[in-house]
Design a protein around this motif. Sequence first.
Motif, PDB file in Angstrom:
ATOM      1  N   GLY A 194      11.532 -11.050  -4.555  1.00  0.00           N
ATOM      2  CA  GLY A 194      10.120 -11.213  -3.902  1.00  0.00           C
ATOM      3  C   GLY A 194      10.899 -10.092  -2.699  1.00  0.00           C
ATOM      4  O   GLY A 194       9.825 -10.044  -1.678  1.00  0.00           O
ATOM      5  N   ASN A 195      10.824  -9.177  -3.184  1.00  0.00           N
ATOM      6  CA  ASN A 195      11.399  -7.902  -1.756  1.00  0.00           C
ATOM      7  C   ASN A 195      10.371  -6.201  -2.219  1.00  0.00           C
ATOM      8  O   ASN A 195       9.893  -5.838  -1.064  1.00  0.00           O
ATOM      9  CB  ASN A 195      13.169  -7.183  -2.101  1.00  0.00           C
ATOM     10  CG  ASN A 195      13.694  -8.157  -1.113  1.00  0.00           C
ATOM     11  OD1 ASN A 195      13.422  -8.384   0.364  1.00  0.00           O
ATOM     12  ND2 ASN A 195      14.607  -9.136  -2.240  1.00  0.00           N
ATOM     13  N   VAL A 196       9.806  -6.805  -3.109  1.00  0.00           N
ATOM     14  CA  VAL A 196       9.354  -5.088  -3.734  1.00  0.00           C
ATOM     15  C   VAL A 196       6.948  -5.512  -3.009  1.00  0.00           C
ATOM     16  O   VAL A 196       7.316  -6.394  -3.015  1.00  0.00           O
ATOM     17  CB  VAL A 196       9.673  -4.262  -5.035  1.00  0.00           C
ATOM     18  CG1 VAL A 196      10.312  -3.481  -5.235  1.00  0.00           C
ATOM     19  CG2 VAL A 196       8.983  -5.404  -5.595  1.00  0.00           C
ATOM     20  N   VAL A 197       6.999  -4.561  -3.104  1.00  0.00           N
ATOM     21  CA  VAL A 197       5.711  -4.867  -2.138  1.00  0.00           C
ATOM     22  C   VAL A 197       4.801  -5.885  -3.556  1.00  0.00           C
ATOM     23  O   VAL A 197       3.410  -5.910  -2.847  1.00  0.00           O
ATOM     24  CB  VAL A 197       5.068  -3.202  -1.808  1.00  0.00           C
ATOM     25  CG1 VAL A 197       4.420  -2.188  -3.107  1.00  0.00           C
ATOM     26  CG2 VAL A 197       3.616  -3.690  -1.234  1.00  0.00           C
ATOM     27  N   GLU A 198       4.976  -5.370  -5.298  1.00  0.00           N
ATOM     28  CA  GLU A 198       4.391  -5.908  -5.543  1.00  0.00           C
ATOM     29  C   GLU A 198       3.793  -7.571  -5.227  1.00  0.00           C
ATOM     30  O   GLU A 198       3.215  -8.229  -6.299  1.00  0.00           O
ATOM     31  CB  GLU A 198       4.986  -5.581  -7.104  1.00  0.00           C
ATOM     32  CG  GLU A 198       4.832  -4.343  -7.443  1.00  0.00           C
ATOM     33  CD  GLU A 198       6.121  -3.080  -7.247  1.00  0.00           C
ATOM     34  OE1 GLU A 198       6.196  -3.661  -6.215  1.00  0.00           O
ATOM     35  OE2 GLU A 198       6.259  -2.122  -7.988  1.00  0.00           O
ATOM     36  N   THR A 199       5.168  -8.063  -4.953  1.00  0.00           N
ATOM     37  CA  THR A 199       5.264  -9.710  -5.088  1.00  0.00           C
ATOM     38  C   THR A 199       4.707 -10.154  -3.720  1.00  0.00           C
ATOM     39  O   THR A 199       4.500 -11.224  -3.492  1.00  0.00           O
ATOM     40  CB  THR A 199       6.924  -9.847  -4.692  1.00  0.00           C
ATOM     41  OG1 THR A 199       6.870  -9.712  -3.706  1.00  0.00           O
ATOM     42  CG2 THR A 199       7.415  -9.240  -6.009  1.00  0.00           C
ATOM     43  N   LEU A 200       4.171 -10.113  -2.930  1.00  0.00           N
ATOM     44  CA  LEU A 200       2.796  -9.873  -2.064  1.00  0.00           C
ATOM     45  C   LEU A 200       1.697 -10.851  -2.724  1.00  0.00           C
ATOM     46  O   LEU A 200       1.160 -11.886  -2.264  1.00  0.00           O
ATOM     47  CB  LEU A 200       2.648  -9.071  -0.884  1.00  0.00           C
ATOM     48  CG  LEU A 200       3.278  -8.220  -0.343  1.00  0.00           C
ATOM     49  CD1 LEU A 200       2.472  -7.194   0.527  1.00  0.00           C
ATOM     50  CD2 LEU A 200       3.831  -9.708   0.783  1.00  0.00           C
ATOM     51  N   TRP A 201       1.516 -10.089  -3.763  1.00  0.00           N
ATOM     52  CA  TRP A 201       0.315 -10.619  -4.632  1.00  0.00           C
ATOM     53  C   TRP A 201       0.494 -12.001  -5.227  1.00  0.00           C
ATOM     54  O   TRP A 201       1.480 -12.828  -5.338  1.00  0.00           O
ATOM     55  CB  TRP A 201       0.275 -10.127  -5.777  1.00  0.00           C
ATOM     56  CG  TRP A 201      -1.097 -10.010  -6.697  1.00  0.00           C
ATOM     57  CD1 TRP A 201      -1.864 -11.049  -6.329  1.00  0.00           C
ATOM     58  CD2 TRP A 201      -1.147 -10.778  -8.148  1.00  0.00           C
ATOM     59  NE1 TRP A 201      -3.006 -11.126  -6.578  1.00  0.00           N
ATOM     60  CE2 TRP A 201      -2.660 -11.017  -8.358  1.00  0.00           C
ATOM     61  CE3 TRP A 201      -0.048 -10.485  -9.186  1.00  0.00           C
ATOM     62  CZ2 TRP A 201      -3.093 -11.482  -9.363  1.00  0.00           C
ATOM     63  CZ3 TRP A 201      -0.863 -10.487 -10.970  1.00  0.00           C
ATOM     64  CH2 TRP A 201      -2.216 -11.261 -10.418  1.00  0.00           C
ATOM     65  N   GLY A 202      -0.674 -13.218  -3.945  1.00  0.00           N
ATOM     66  CA  GLY A 202      -0.615 -14.301  -4.438  1.00  0.00           C
ATOM     67  C   GLY A 202       0.006 -15.156  -3.708  1.00  0.00           C
ATOM     68  O   GLY A 202       0.455 -16.364  -3.715  1.00  0.00           O
ATOM     69  N   ARG A 203       0.740 -14.709  -2.419  1.00  0.00           N
ATOM     70  CA  ARG A 203       1.683 -15.353  -1.450  1.00  0.00           C
ATOM     71  C   ARG A 203       0.504 -15.630  -0.125  1.00  0.00           C
ATOM     72  O   ARG A 203       1.414 -17.160   0.509  1.00  0.00           O
ATOM     73  CB  ARG A 203       2.801 -14.453  -0.709  1.00  0.00           C
ATOM     74  CG  ARG A 203       3.717 -14.396  -1.751  1.00  0.00           C
ATOM     75  CD  ARG A 203       5.262 -14.125  -0.658  1.00  0.00           C
ATOM     76  NE  ARG A 203       6.108 -12.873  -1.236  1.00  0.00           N
ATOM     77  CZ  ARG A 203       7.069 -12.371  -1.413  1.00  0.00           C
ATOM     78  NH1 ARG A 203       7.644 -13.499   0.077  1.00  0.00           N
ATOM     79  NH2 ARG A 203       7.668 -11.624  -2.222  1.00  0.00           N
ATOM     80  N   ALA A 204      -0.582 -15.851   0.141  1.00  0.00           N
ATOM     81  CA  ALA A 204      -0.744 -15.791   0.840  1.00  0.00           C
ATOM     82  C   ALA A 204      -2.744 -15.319   0.527  1.00  0.00           C
ATOM     83  O   ALA A 204      -2.960 -14.843   0.082  1.00  0.00           O
ATOM     84  CB  ALA A 204      -1.169 -15.650   2.031  1.00  0.00           C
ATOM     85  N   PRO A 205      -4.166 -16.406   1.238  1.00  0.00           N
ATOM     86  CA  PRO A 205      -5.314 -15.647   1.373  1.00  0.00           C
ATOM     87  C   PRO A 205      -5.214 -14.508   0.496  1.00  0.00           C
ATOM     88  O   PRO A 205      -5.925 -13.728  -0.033  1.00  0.00           O
ATOM     89  CB  PRO A 205      -5.963 -17.098   1.926  1.00  0.00           C
ATOM     90  CG  PRO A 205      -5.109 -17.545   1.834  1.00  0.00           C
ATOM     91  CD  PRO A 205      -3.980 -17.174   2.281  1.00  0.00           C
ATOM     92  N   GLU A 206      -4.768 -13.459   2.161  1.00  0.00           N
ATOM     93  CA  GLU A 206      -5.346 -12.009   2.371  1.00  0.00           C
ATOM     94  C   GLU A 206      -4.652 -11.189   0.960  1.00  0.00           C
ATOM     95  O   GLU A 206      -4.659 -10.151   0.903  1.00  0.00           O
ATOM     96  CB  GLU A 206      -4.804 -11.814   3.526  1.00  0.00           C
ATOM     97  CG  GLU A 206      -2.924 -12.113   4.138  1.00  0.00           C
ATOM     98  CD  GLU A 206      -3.072 -13.177   4.613  1.00  0.00           C
ATOM     99  OE1 GLU A 206      -3.213 -13.784   4.646  1.00  0.00           O
ATOM    100  OE2 GLU A 206      -2.477 -12.702   6.021  1.00  0.00           O
TER     101      GLU A 206
END
Lengths: 469, 1084
Positions: free
Chosen positions: B916-928
Motif C-alpha cells: 500500500g505504499n506506492v501511488v498506484e495503490t490509491l486506486w479505490g481507497r476512497a471515492p476521490e
Amino acid sequence: CDKFQVSNDNPDVALSLDNNPELLLTNVERNSIRRAVGDAWSEGNLMAQYGARIVFTSFDLFDWGDQSGTWDTYYLAIRDAQVLEDIAVARENTSYEGVSIILQSWMFHILTDMWGDIPYTEAVQAKSENPIYSPAYDSQETIYDGLLADLKAANELLSGSNLPAIKGDILYDGDLEKWRKFANSLRLRVALRLSEVQPDKAKSVIAEIFNAPETYPIFTSNDDNAALQFLGANPNAHPVTEESVYRVGSYNEYRIAETLVGLLEDFEDPRLAFLADPTANSVNQGAPRIEGMQNGIVDGPAYEYKGGDAFLSKFNINYFYYQPNTNEGRLMVYSEVAFILAEAAQRGWISSDAQMHYEDGVRANFAYWGVDLPEDYLNRTGVAYDDQLETIINQKYIALFYTDYQGFNEFKRTGFPHTIQPGPDAFYNTYPSRFEYPSKEGALNEANRQTAIGRQGPDEITTKVWWEN
Amino acid sequence: QRTVNGTVTSAADNQPLIGVNVYEKGTSSGTITDLDGNFTIQVADENASLVFSYVGFTEQEVALNGRTQIAIALAEGVTLDEAVVTALNITRDEKSLGYALQQVSGDDVSAVNGSNFVSTLAGRAAGVNVVSNGQASGSASVVIRGMSSLSSNNQPLFIVDGIPINNETDTRTSTNGIADNMHLDYGNGAAEINPDDIASVSVLKGANATALYGSRAANGAIIITTKSGKNRKGIGVEVSSKTTFESMLAGPEYQREYGQGKNFDFAFVDGYGNGTFDGVDESWGPRLDGTLRAQHDSPTANGLRGGDVHGLDFILGSSGVDLNRRGAIQPTPFDDPGDPVKNFMENGRTLINNISFFGSNDNGNFRVSYTNFDNTGILPNTDLRRNTVTFSGDYDLSDRLRVSAKANYIRSESDNRPVNGYGTESVMYLFIWWGQNVSTESLRDYWQRGLEGFQQFNYNYNYHDNPYFTMYENTNALSKDRIIGNLSATYDITDDLSLMLRGGTDMFSEYRFIKRAYSTQRFPNGQYREDKVNFRETNIDFLLSYKKQVNDDWFVSANFGGNQMQRKNHFQGISANKLLIPGVYSFTNADGPLVQSISRPEQQINSLYAFAQVGYKSMLYLDLTARNDWSSTLPEANNSYFYPSASLSAVLTEMFDVPSSSALSFAKLRLGWAQVGSDTDPYRLSDPFFFGSTPWGNNATASPSNTLPNFDLKPEIQTSVEVGADLRFFNGRIGLDATYYNTVSKNQILAIDLPHSSGKTSRVINAGKIENQGVEILLSLNPIRTSSGFNWNTMFNFGLNRNKVLELPDGVDQYVYGGNGITLVAKEGGSLGDMWGTGLKRVEDPNSPYYGEIIFNDGLVQQDNTLRKLGNYNPDFTLGWMNELSYKNFSLSFLFDGRQGGELLSRTRLIAATSGNVVETLWGRAPEFGGAHPGITDSGISYIDESTGETKTDGVIGDGVMEVTDDNGNVIGYTENTVDKPANAYHNNRYRRNNESEGIYDATFIKLREARLSYTLPKSVLGNTFVNSLRISLIGNNLLLWAKEFNHGDPELLSFGGGRYIPGVENATVPSTRSIGFSVNVGF
C-alpha cells in the motif's frame, strides 16, 4: 608451455570419504530433518489445519506451488545417503548401511506421499557408471513395496550382535537398537497407509511386526522417539526460532487454526493451553482466551478476521520461537506407533486390546509435551474409547502436530478429523491431495513425468495418489 | 625564456582563427589564440618549435629560428594521423587499423566524474553499455557488443599500462549456514584507477582488436594508459581539485494519503500486532488527516516514546514487553511527514584533490602524482576514502636500452558500505514496506531508552530494522591495499629489431569487517564477520619486434611474443553469528562455534603469439595475428588452443586519388575476421566432497558436489567478422564512422541443469552457439565555427546489438542462466536477456471481443503460473550525444545518453503495491480515488459490503471480464467484471510478487549524463606570474532523467548482485545520484 606452477586441484575439498563416512551421516540427518521441520511449520501445519495464516494466505487458499525446495532437498539428501550406503557396502559396515537405508526410506516415503509416482529405482544415479540424467518414475505401488522391503532389510542388517559402531549420528547418538526400532516403526507407518488400497498387505506387515517383537522391535516409549534435539546456535538451532533467521513477524503470520482449537476445546484438552498463547486482546482485557484462525481466507479479510492479529492466538511463542531448541525435530514418536497398533487392533488385524493401545498413545502424547493428563480425560465425550476409527484418528491427529506432512496424510487416508474443510475463499472445493511436480522435472525430465501423469492422472494438486483410491 | 607573439589566420580566407591550440613542441607549455587570432607564448629558447592545431585544419609545426613575431596561415584539412593505443599498448595510426577502436581522452574521463572512469564511457563509446548508479563510490558494469557467453560475466578485460588488472568485485562471503549477509557494493576493481592519472582510455570492441589478449578479452578490452612526464622540459606541477555534491536523482513514487495499518485503522500498542494493526508494516491504515492516534513516537505518561516497549529485564534474556514501564501513550497527529526516501537521504559530498609533478630531459621522463579521494554517500554514515600514489618513469640507459617503470599504490578505506537489494539489511527494502505516517526523523534516536546497545527502537518490531540503526550500527567496513605496476626494458638489437621484457602485477589485500548489533532482525544476538581477500596476478611478457620501411611503398613489421599469467585469489571468511556481549566485535566474543569458509582458486595461462603488419603506400594495411594459449584449468588433452585473426584497412581516398576539391576528404574501409578461445574456471575437473561451514557440535559434515564434472572440456571459441567505414567530408567537419559486426560463440562451457532426482543439479558440457550482430555509428559534426570565435563540435554515437541463441545442447530446450524475480531463459531462436515470468489469466480466444483482457473471479485477478516471455532487458538501441561549445575562454560541454526499448521488472512496484505504499495503490481507497464505484450504489459514495453488512467507501472494480458459464460450469463467454473488492484485497492479489507481468515497464530513458562549463584564464591575466594555466569549471553528472514509463526510480540502475549492477530487474537498489560541483585545475 603446458607446464604450470599452479595446481588445478582444489586444496579445500576431500576427494574421498571412505574413511570418514560419519561426515556424510551428520550432513544427511541435519539437512533432511531441518527440511522436514521447516516444511512442517510453513506447509504441513497449514495443510493439516493445525495452523493458519493471517497474511500472505495464498498457500492456505491452496496455491501450493510446486514445492520444489522440498523435492530438491530430499533428493540431494537421498543422494548423500546413497553415497554413504555405497561406502558402507564396500567396507562391509552393516551399521552405516542399515542407518542409511532407513533414512532413505523415511525421505522417499515423504516424497511419494506428497507427489505420488516419483523417481525411485532410477533415482540419484547421475554419477553411476551408466549415468541416468533423467530417471524414470516408479508407480507408487512399486515404491511402497520397495520401502517395505528396504525397511525389513534394514532391520535385518541391524539385528546382528557384533555390529560395528557408527559415528556422526546426531539423531540416536549411535544407538543401533533404536535405529532398528525406528526401521520397524516406520514400516508400520508405511504399511498402515495401504489400509484402503491394499488392506491385506497392510494387515500382514503390521501383524508380522507386532507378532514378533524380538525379531521386529518397535518403539515402546518416548525414549525411543525419532526426534532430533537441535543445538543452541545457528546453523544447528531449530530452523523456526529467533535463533535462526525467522523474524518474529514471520512467526506471527501463523496462528493456531480453528480446526485444531475446535477439536481440543471439544475435549477441554489442556494441551491447547500448552500449544497456543491467549490472544493479546484477551490478555489486555484480563480474560485470557485462545482463539483460532480460519484457514483459507483471502488476504486483507484474513487480517481482519475476528478483529485482527490481537484477537487471534499464536502458537506458544516461548516454546516454539524464543528458545533455540526446545522444540524437537520429530520424525516419528511413540504415540504414533501406539495409535497404529490401536487401529490395527480395532480393524482386527492384530489380536490385541485396541483401547489399551489407544490410551497408551494419548498418555504418551501428553507426556511428550509435558502436559498433565487430567484424571477424567480418557472418559470424556469424544475421547473415551468407543471402538470407532474416528476417535483413534482424532487423537492421532493431535499427536502428529508439527510432524512433516503426517497429519495431512492421515486425514487424506481416513477423512478425520472431519472438521478439516477447504476455507471459504479456497481455490478448490475439494481438499487437495498432492503437490505438483517441480517445474524443473517438467523442463528436464518431461518424458518420464508424462508417463507418470498418464498412470496417475493430471499433474494437479487435486489428483489423488494411488493409496487414496 | 623569451616571449613570442603571433597571429593565426585561415589560409583559405585570411580570417583570424580563434581558439587555435599553440604549444611549444616537447613541452606542455601552450596557449590558444584570442578573438583576433593573436597569441602570446613563453618559450624556452630561440630555437624552439611551435605547434599549431585546430579542428578541421592541418596541424602545422614551425621552427622559430630566433623569431619573436610570427604569422601563420593554417590550411584546411583533416589530421588523420591520429595516434591511438591498441592491444599490447602499441600506438598506431588510426588509419592503419582494420577494426573499430574508440579512444577517450584522459581529460574526458576525469573532467566531470572523477570517481569511476568506467561510468564515463556511457554515451561516449558506441556499442558499449555501461550501467552504474552515479554514486561516487559505486560500481559500474560494462558490456561491449552484447552478451556473448552464457557462462561468464561478459565483462571486458581491463589493462593498465600493458598489465591486466582485476575488475571483479569479490563476492565470496562467509556463509553462516542460514542467514547470509546481503549484497554490498564494494565498487568494481577498475574504478580504483584514479581518473586524474589517466592519459587515455581505448575501447577495443571486437575480437580483431583484442585477438592479442586472447581468451581473457573475449568480451572486449579497455586499455588504460596512464600519464607520463613526456612533453615537458624541466619540471612541471599540476594541481586539480574537484568538489561535488550528490543528491538523489530518482526514487519510488509513494502515495501520501494513507498511513500505517489495515482496514483504515491503526493504533500503536507494542509494534508486535497487539494494538490495532500495529504489527502491520504496510500503509493500508487511516487517512493522514492529523487525527490524534497512538504512534510509535507519541510521548508516554512515563516520559518515554510509544515504541520504548521492552522491559529492562530484556537485557537478562526475557523477550517480553513491559507496557507498565513504558506508560500510557498520549496520541499525536497522524499526518504526512513527506517522502521517506527523500527525507532519509542526505547530501553526499566528494572531494578529489590531486597534485602531480612531472618532467623530462633528453634521457627520460617521470611523473609522480598523489590523489586524495574522499566521499560521503547519500545514505547516512556511508563513505569511501582513497589515497593513490603513482609513479611513472622512462629512462634511456643507452642509445639502445630503455627502461620504464610504472607503479600505482592505492589504499581504499570505508567505515561503511551500503547494502543493496531486497532484504532486512537494506534500508531500501524497509522503504518498500513502511508506514507513510512514520517520519524518518522519529527513528534517528534509534535505541530504546534504557536499553541502549541492546534493543533498537522502531515503528514495527515484527519485521524491520530501524534505518538509522542499520546505517550506524550495522556497518560494513573495508580496508584495501593495492599495488598495480610493471617494470620493462626494451633493447634495440639493431635499428629494426628490438626486444622488450616486462613483468607486472596487480596485487591487493582486502579486509572486510561486518558488524551486526544486538536486536538486528536477522541477528538478534549480533554478528561479527571478517572476510579477507588476497589477490595476486602476475604477468611476464617478452616481445621481439621487427620493423622495416622496405622502400617508399612498403612497410613491414613482424613480432613474436609470449606471456605467462598467474593468478591466485585466496579468500577466507570467518563469522561469529552470536555475540556474548553486545558491541564487542571480536571473535573472542563469539557465543558458539565460528563459521568459516575458504576458497583458493589458482590459474595460469601460458601464451605464445605472433603478429605482423604489412603497409603499402599508406593506403593498404594488412594485419595478421596468431596466438596459442595453454591453460591450467582445462584437461591436459585440450589445454592448448590456437586462434588467428586477420584484418585489412584500405584508404580509398589515397587509392583512387580523390581530388582535394571534392566534398569527400577521407574514406577508409575496414575488414576483419578473428577467433578467440577461452578457458574455464579453476577446479572444474574433479568431483569432490565439500566440507560444511560449521560442524554439528563436534561432528563435522561433508557433502558431495552437486555438479557433475566433464573431464573432456574443450575451450570456448568465438569467431567474429567486422566491416567498417570511416568517412570524412568537408575537410573533416563531418565525420561518419560505421561498423557492422557479427560474432558467434560456440562450445560454451555450461553447467546445464539436471533434475534433482538424478542426484546432481548440473552437469558441465561444451555446447551452444550464440550470435551477436550489430551496428555502431559515430557521426561527428563541426556545424558552427565563426570568425568571432564560436565553435561547436557535436558527436552522435549509436549502438545496436541483436543477440540470438542459435543452438543449445542436444536434448536441452532451454537453459536457465539466472533470475531474480524473473527467470532468464535461453531458448533456441531466443535472445540472451529474455525475461520469463508468470502473470494473470487473460482471455486467450483471439475471436473473443475481450481477447487479452484479464479474467476476474469474484473480483480478483487469477494467477496463471505458466512461464511466458515478458520482455528482454537489452535495449533496442542506445544513443549518445556529446557536445562541445567554445567561445573565447569559455567552453561548455554536455552529454546526453539514452536507450530505446528493453524492459525492466520493478520489484518495488510489485511489493510496494501489496504494502500500500506506492501511488498506484490509491486506486479505490476512497471515492476521490475511484472507490465506491458508481455502479455499486445509487449514491456513488458508499456501498454495503455484503459479507459484513458494513458501509464502505473503498473498493476496486478491476478492468477486465468475468467468465460466463453454462449449467455444467463450462465457460461460454465473458462479460465485464462488475465485482467490487476492497482496495487492499484487490492490490494485494493483483501485485503478488510472482505476478511478474504486473511489474514490467518499458525501460526507455534519456539522461543528461554530464555537463561542464569551464573558464580558462587568459594569458594576459596570468601575465608573467608563475602560474602557467588556470581553469575553473562547473561540473555536473547525472543531471536530468526522463524515463518513458518507469516511475519508481532510475531505469538504468537495476538490481545489484555478484558485485555489480544486473540489468533487467529493479530490486530495492540504493537510488542513483545527481552530482553537481566545481573543479579547479592549475598548472605551474
